[in-house]
Design a protein around this motif. Structure first.
Motif, mmCIF file in Angstrom:
data_model
loop_
_atom_site.group_PDB
_atom_site.id
_atom_site.type_symbol
_atom_site.label_atom_id
_atom_site.label_comp_id
_atom_site.label_asym_id
_atom_site.label_seq_id
_atom_site.Cartn_x
_atom_site.Cartn_y
_atom_site.Cartn_z
ATOM 1 N N LEU A 82 0.841 -1.207 0.000
ATOM 2 C CA LEU A 82 0.000 0.000 0.000
ATOM 3 C C LEU A 82 0.873 1.252 0.000
ATOM 4 O O LEU A 82 0.611 2.217 -0.715
ATOM 5 N N ALA A 83 1.914 1.218 0.831
ATOM 6 C CA ALA A 83 2.809 2.382 0.900
ATOM 7 C C ALA A 83 3.551 2.566 -0.422
ATOM 8 O O ALA A 83 3.703 3.685 -0.922
ATOM 9 N N VAL A 84 3.998 1.455 -1.021
ATOM 10 C CA VAL A 84 4.708 1.548 -2.307
ATOM 11 C C VAL A 84 3.794 2.172 -3.358
ATOM 12 O O VAL A 84 4.174 3.119 -4.067
ATOM 13 N N GLU A 85 2.577 1.693 -3.422
ATOM 14 C CA GLU A 85 1.636 2.205 -4.420
ATOM 15 C C GLU A 85 1.373 3.686 -4.188
ATOM 16 O O GLU A 85 1.344 4.493 -5.131
ATOM 17 N N ARG A 139 14.250 -5.885 -11.750
ATOM 18 C CA ARG A 139 14.612 -6.737 -10.597
ATOM 19 C C ARG A 139 16.119 -6.964 -10.569
ATOM 20 O O ARG A 139 16.772 -6.890 -9.523
ATOM 21 N N GLU A 140 16.681 -7.258 -11.728
ATOM 22 C CA GLU A 140 18.122 -7.524 -11.827
ATOM 23 C C GLU A 140 18.927 -6.287 -11.396
ATOM 24 O O GLU A 140 19.898 -6.374 -10.649
ATOM 25 N N ARG A 141 18.471 -5.113 -11.850
ATOM 26 C CA ARG A 141 19.200 -3.885 -11.506
ATOM 27 C C ARG A 141 19.115 -3.594 -10.007
ATOM 28 O O ARG A 141 20.107 -3.190 -9.392
ATOM 29 N N ILE A 142 17.934 -3.792 -9.428
ATOM 30 C CA ILE A 142 17.814 -3.535 -7.972
ATOM 31 C C ILE A 142 18.742 -4.487 -7.213
ATOM 32 O O ILE A 142 19.463 -4.083 -6.294
ATOM 33 N N ILE A 148 7.185 -5.064 -8.197
ATOM 34 C CA ILE A 148 8.580 -5.396 -7.853
ATOM 35 C C ILE A 148 8.983 -4.921 -6.452
ATOM 36 O O ILE A 148 9.562 -5.679 -5.666
ATOM 37 N N LEU A 149 8.717 -3.649 -6.161
ATOM 38 C CA LEU A 149 9.261 -3.076 -4.920
ATOM 39 C C LEU A 149 8.749 -3.766 -3.657
ATOM 40 O O LEU A 149 9.538 -4.019 -2.729
ATOM 41 N N PRO A 150 7.436 -4.097 -3.571
ATOM 42 C CA PRO A 150 7.003 -4.787 -2.342
ATOM 43 C C PRO A 150 7.758 -6.098 -2.111
ATOM 44 O O PRO A 150 8.103 -6.427 -0.973
ATOM 45 N N ASP A 151 8.061 -6.824 -3.185
ATOM 46 C CA ASP A 151 8.844 -8.069 -3.022
ATOM 47 C C ASP A 151 10.205 -7.755 -2.421
ATOM 48 O O ASP A 151 10.698 -8.456 -1.527
ATOM 49 N N THR A 152 10.825 -6.702 -2.957
ATOM 50 C CA THR A 152 12.154 -6.308 -2.481
ATOM 51 C C THR A 152 12.107 -5.983 -0.992
ATOM 52 O O THR A 152 12.945 -6.443 -0.207
ATOM 53 N N GLY A 165 13.467 -3.708 9.191
ATOM 54 C CA GLY A 165 12.143 -3.171 8.938
ATOM 55 C C GLY A 165 12.204 -2.024 7.942
ATOM 56 O O GLY A 165 13.213 -1.321 7.840
ATOM 57 N N VAL A 166 11.122 -1.864 7.183
ATOM 58 C CA VAL A 166 11.103 -0.824 6.154
ATOM 59 C C VAL A 166 10.024 0.189 6.498
ATOM 60 O O VAL A 166 8.883 -0.171 6.779
#
Ligand code: RAT
Ligand code: ZN
Length: 442
Positions: A28-31, A356-359, A393-397, A407-408
């Protein structure tokens, strides 16, 4: 709602008190941050109103985008020769009929047109284009640009400006003012990739140049670049290079790169963008749609980044096979900035893989995307697609990071997205440093 929470676009509560987010709160925060952070579009082919007809917009331009022309010839019996004889409107009608009426528009480029129509609440399933044409005819370009960029969540767009394009250079010579949201890029293709066909243009403008790009010529090309930089205030210089590009190799283009372009960029403190891997005109009958992609030898990056530590290189590569090597080189050279998923790479499945690869290899030290929009309204669907992919992608990361013990917070997410989509571009290019002799805003 507690004052320490905000409502995310998805309707969930995301704490803003600085605490670590739960697994449910992260997406939710990422979005939310992706939606509310304005992005910088670091490479487009768009123009502000002062460039008149060079700036493309509206339904007929959207439908005759060369990505769609290539798809049209696969599904229609029309042959290119006949197609090029049609008016723009007839071409758009033919493409609409073939790709949107007789076929389901499921490709990335066709879906993009649907998304733009939908964004303006225009019908997406009609046999004809009457409503869409009437809508675009009623727009005034200044207001429309503002609205479109707002809808795309983009604060600034970087153009592609070729000083050797007669139509475009005429506009610059008139002395146009700066537009608040458009910044220039000095495009070098005609100089670096087709010198033998263009040196005489520079000669006719009073620069003492010759075909072999002699030492005197190189100094004169540097003078030409400095003169045009004073006029354009470019945020970087750029060239699209073939898959066969080699450096070092004694070619006129390489001599000009080494002795004119790179010194000028150093003096101006701007990077040069190398877009590597295009196989120009493999099918000339398709015109702009006739270019293909090839795997390049990225040893050129090793050679350039090492030989010119005081230059900065923004790099995008067109072949999927070159993407991993580009990341490896970025880990070796901090004067190398990978940017965007260019042209044939700009499809959600490939964007997802590359990002994903770049992150994983570079953290947030890269620029994930540019739109490459040629038609104004394309920024709406292209940036919407980017945000949608990053929402996956970002939530998975962040979930992996949380599982591993860190924690994030929402602030972490804001900082990362700002760096990826704004501040890497701002700190790497001349985006926020207009020269003192820059023309006034219009
Ligand atoms: O993606 C495109 O529209 C290509 O035709 C090219 O313009 C490419 O992006 C480039 O800048 O050379
Ligand atoms: Zn481009």
């Amino acid at each position: 709602m507690s004052i320490e929470s905000i409502k995310s676009p998805g309707g969930g509560l995301v704490p803003t008190n600085g605490g670590p987010l739960t697994e449910e709160q992260i997406p939710l925060a990422v979005e939310d941050v992706l939606t509310t952070t304005p992005f910088v579009d670091i490479h487009t082919h768009l123009y502000p109103p002062a460039f008149g007809k060079l700036g493309l917009w509206g339904i007929d331009e959207l439908l005759t985008y060369h990505y769609l022309e290539a798809e049209f010839f696969r599904s229609s019996a029309a042959i290119p020769k006949q197609y090029w004889l049609l008016s723009k409107r007839e071409q758009a009608d033919a493409i609409w009929q073939t790709l949107f009426v007789e076929n389901t528009p499921i490709s990335e480029a066709t879906r993009g047109v649907i998304a733009v129509l939908q964004a303006f609440q225009l019908p997406t399933d009609r046999a004809g284009l009457a409503e869409a044409r009437a809508f675009f005819k009623a727009q005034t370009i200044e207001r429309h640009i503002e609205r479109v960029l707002q809808m795309a969540g983009v604060s600034e767009v970087v153009m592609t400006n070729d000083p050797l394009d007669p139509e475009e250079s005429a506009v610059w010579m008139k002395g146009i003012g700066n537009h608040r949201q458009f910044r220039a890029v000095l495009r070098l293709d005609r100089i670096l990739c087709a010198w033998s066909a263009h040196w005489q243009v520079l000669a006719s403008l009073g620069y003492e140049v010759d075909e072999p790009a002699s030492e005197k010529s190189r100094a004169e090309v540097r003078r030409f670049l400095m003169d045009w930089s004073a006029r354009m205030q470019p945020v970087y210089m750029a060239v699209s290079l073939p898959d066969t590009f080699e450096y070092p190799q004694e070619t006129a283009g390489n001599r000009l790169l080494r002795d004119a372009v790179l010194p000028a960029c150093r003096e101006l403190r701007i990077p040069v963008a190398l877009m590597i891997g295009v196989r120009k005109q493999v099918n000339p009958a398709l015109r702009l749609a006739g270019d293909a992609a090839g795997r390049a030898n990225l040893l050129v990056l090793e050679n350039l980044c090492r030989e010119f530590p005081d230059n900065r290189f923004l790099v995008s590569v067109l072949s999927r096979e070159n993407q991993h090597e580009l990341c490896v080189y970025a880990r070796k050279f901090s004067n190398l900035m990978p940017f965007g998923c260019w042209w044939f790479m700009n499809n959600p499945s490939i964007v997802e893989e590359i990002t994903r690869e770049r992150i994983e290899m570079l953290g947030t030290s890269f620029i994930p995307q540019h739109s490459d929009a040629r038609v104004l309204e394309q920024v709406i669907y292209k940036w919407n697609n980017t945000r949608r992919t990053l929402t996956r992608i970002l939530p998975d990361t962040y979930r992996l990071l949380s599982e591993d013990g860190r924690g994030v917070t929402r602030d972490d997410i804001q900082r990362d997205i700002t760096r990826l989509f704004r501040s890497n571009a701002e700190s790497w290019t001349g985006l926020h440093s207009r020269g003192s002799d820059a023309p006034t805003e219009t």
